[in-house]
Design an enzyme around this catalytic site. Structure first.
Site, PDB file in Angstrom:
ATOM      1  N   HIS A  96       0.847  -1.210   0.000  1.00 45.13           N
ATOM      2  CA  HIS A  96       0.000   0.000   0.000  1.00 45.13           C
ATOM      3  C   HIS A  96       0.879   1.257   0.000  1.00 45.13           C
ATOM      4  O   HIS A  96       0.727   2.168   0.809  1.00 45.13           O
ATOM      5  CB  HIS A  96      -0.936   0.008   1.211  1.00 45.13           C
ATOM      6  CG  HIS A  96      -1.902  -1.143   1.231  1.00 45.13           C
ATOM      7  ND1 HIS A  96      -2.929  -1.262   0.323  1.00 45.13           N
ATOM      8  CD2 HIS A  96      -1.976  -2.225   2.051  1.00 45.13           C
ATOM      9  CE1 HIS A  96      -3.618  -2.379   0.583  1.00 45.13           C
ATOM     10  NE2 HIS A  96      -3.054  -2.975   1.605  1.00 45.13           N
ATOM     11  N   ASP A 271      -6.863   0.948   4.471  1.00 45.88           N
ATOM     12  CA  ASP A 271      -5.489   0.574   4.124  1.00 45.88           C
ATOM     13  C   ASP A 271      -4.984   1.319   2.898  1.00 45.88           C
ATOM     14  O   ASP A 271      -3.784   1.366   2.637  1.00 45.88           O
ATOM     15  CB  ASP A 271      -5.349  -0.938   3.926  1.00 45.88           C
ATOM     16  CG  ASP A 271      -6.344  -1.515   2.943  1.00 45.88           C
ATOM     17  OD1 ASP A 271      -7.069  -0.735   2.302  1.00 45.88           O
ATOM     18  OD2 ASP A 271      -6.386  -2.752   2.801  1.00 45.88           O
TER      19      ASP A 271
END
Length: 374
Positions: A96, A271
């Site tokens: 991420h 996230d």
């Protein structure tokens, strides 16, 4: 090929980078797997399980990183792990990177690391094979989380998701009709809640409508509709994903203010930055906070709550890519397996993901879309 499985260091991150079954498959193919002591304990895998599968147990993270050509992690590495990177190695993780700290990208660059992001490995049809099972797990957890947070003892509205004869059931809105959203819808419907699914893609809404024979309400996810449903839903689930990019905050604070006190927001998009303006990351140890009188649950690694299931699911989908690297080498696997190549965010220290470059406002440093430079 030498693979390394370090123990996760984030608080309550209990998932394992590879299960004993995955170790056995790689060892039988002639590879070596170094597993840090207790790396699988949180998911119920003992060191003995790994030994029987053929793993070599090492006693420090430095050994797990230092002996490996390919490191298998779950959460993106923390600052204390950056110093363990071995120049030129490859690391698999849910990176991420668009919402990661700048020091991680700097250290990946300095050590010429190839960072392969599980969440952006993408098939030709646009599906995300490694992320799909994580989304399925998260979606099925949604009513478990919501049901608990709605109780009076948790400060919720004091209502039962299913209701009972003569008492209305809870109303749940799911923003995002992808894998996670559909998984959550199935779980909420199974418990008897009234479900609304919103998405910008009418084709996804048609799929939902077909799946449930019209019993699930579908709406286009525009500002008007989001503001409209905020005033009467008991649970709002954020399930928006833009692969490789930061998630847009479609649900604005004004919409949250319209929600009833004690209502619940579960932002699974956290996230990638979150799809609710009032969201901020929380942890499994302290998973909720209240903003605008609404309970927010925003845990990025929520699937770690069912670490054994999540670890098995990850290994099942990631293993073919690991086997390809073991057989063909990194360059050969990236050249041959196009879905794996799409998952490379940083190649030998250079930004190779167009989505990441765009999110950071930087130029693409190396382009892998047409192949791997030799």
């Amino acid at each position: 090929m030498e693979f390394g499985v370090p123990k996760e260091v984030r608080d309550l991150e209990s998932r394992a980078g590879l299960t004993p079954a995955g170790v056995l498959s790689l060892v039988q193919a002639g590879h070596t797997v170094h597993v840090e002591r207790n790396a699988g304990a949180g998911a119920g895998f003992s060191d003995e399980h790994y030994r029987r599968a053929g793993a070599r147990i090492v006693y420090t993270a430095a050994e797990a990183y230092g002996r490996a050509n390919v490191v298998l992690s779950i959460a993106r590495p923390m600052a204390q792990e950056h110093q363990l990177f071995r120049p030129g190695q490859s690391i698999f993780s849910f990176f991420h990177l668009p919402v990661a700290s700048s020091d991680l990208l700097a250290d990946l660059s300095e050590k010429s690391i190839t960072a392969i992001s599980y969440e952006t490995i993408q098939d030709n049809d646009g599906s995300l094979p490694v992320l799909i099972p994580m989304s399925e797990v998260a979606g099925r957890l949604a009513p478990v989380i919501a049901g608990q947070l709605l109780t009076t003892t948790e400060g919720g509205r004091g209502i039962l998701l299913s209701g009972i004869p003569g008492v209305a059931r809870a109303i749940v809105a799911i923003v995002g009709g992808g894998t996670l959203g559909q998984s959550a819808a199935r779980a909420f419907v199974g418990l008897g809640a009234q479900v609304i699914v919103l998405d910008r893609d009418v084709n996804k809404l048609r799929m939902v409508d077909d799946s449930y024979g019209g019993t699930v309400t579908t709406m286009i996810a525009n500002e008007f509709n989001l503001n409209r449903i905020a005033g009467f839903v008991d649970v709002l689930v954020g399930a928006i994903l833009v692969p490789g990019k930061r998630t847009p905050a479609l649900i604005r604070r004004d919409a949250v203010r319209k929600m009833r006190p004690g209502a619940v927001i579960i932002d699974f998009s956290i996230d990638q930055g979150g799809c609710v303006e009032t969201s901020r990351p929380t942890t499994l140890r302290d998973p909720t906070f209240v903003a605008e009188q609404v309970i927010h649950h925003c845990v990025p690694n929520i699937t770690s709550a069912v670490a054994r299931t999540a670890s098995h699911a990850l290994t099942n989908t990631a293993l073919p890519y690991l086997q390809a690297i073991g057989e063909l080498g990194l360059e050969g696997a990236l050249e041959t397996v196009h879905s794996l190549r799409r998952g490379v965010s940083v190649y030998r220290g250079q930004i190779s993901s167009p989505g990441l470059a765009d999110a950071l406002g930087r130029e693409l440093e190396i382009d892998l879309r047409d192949g791997v430079p030799r």
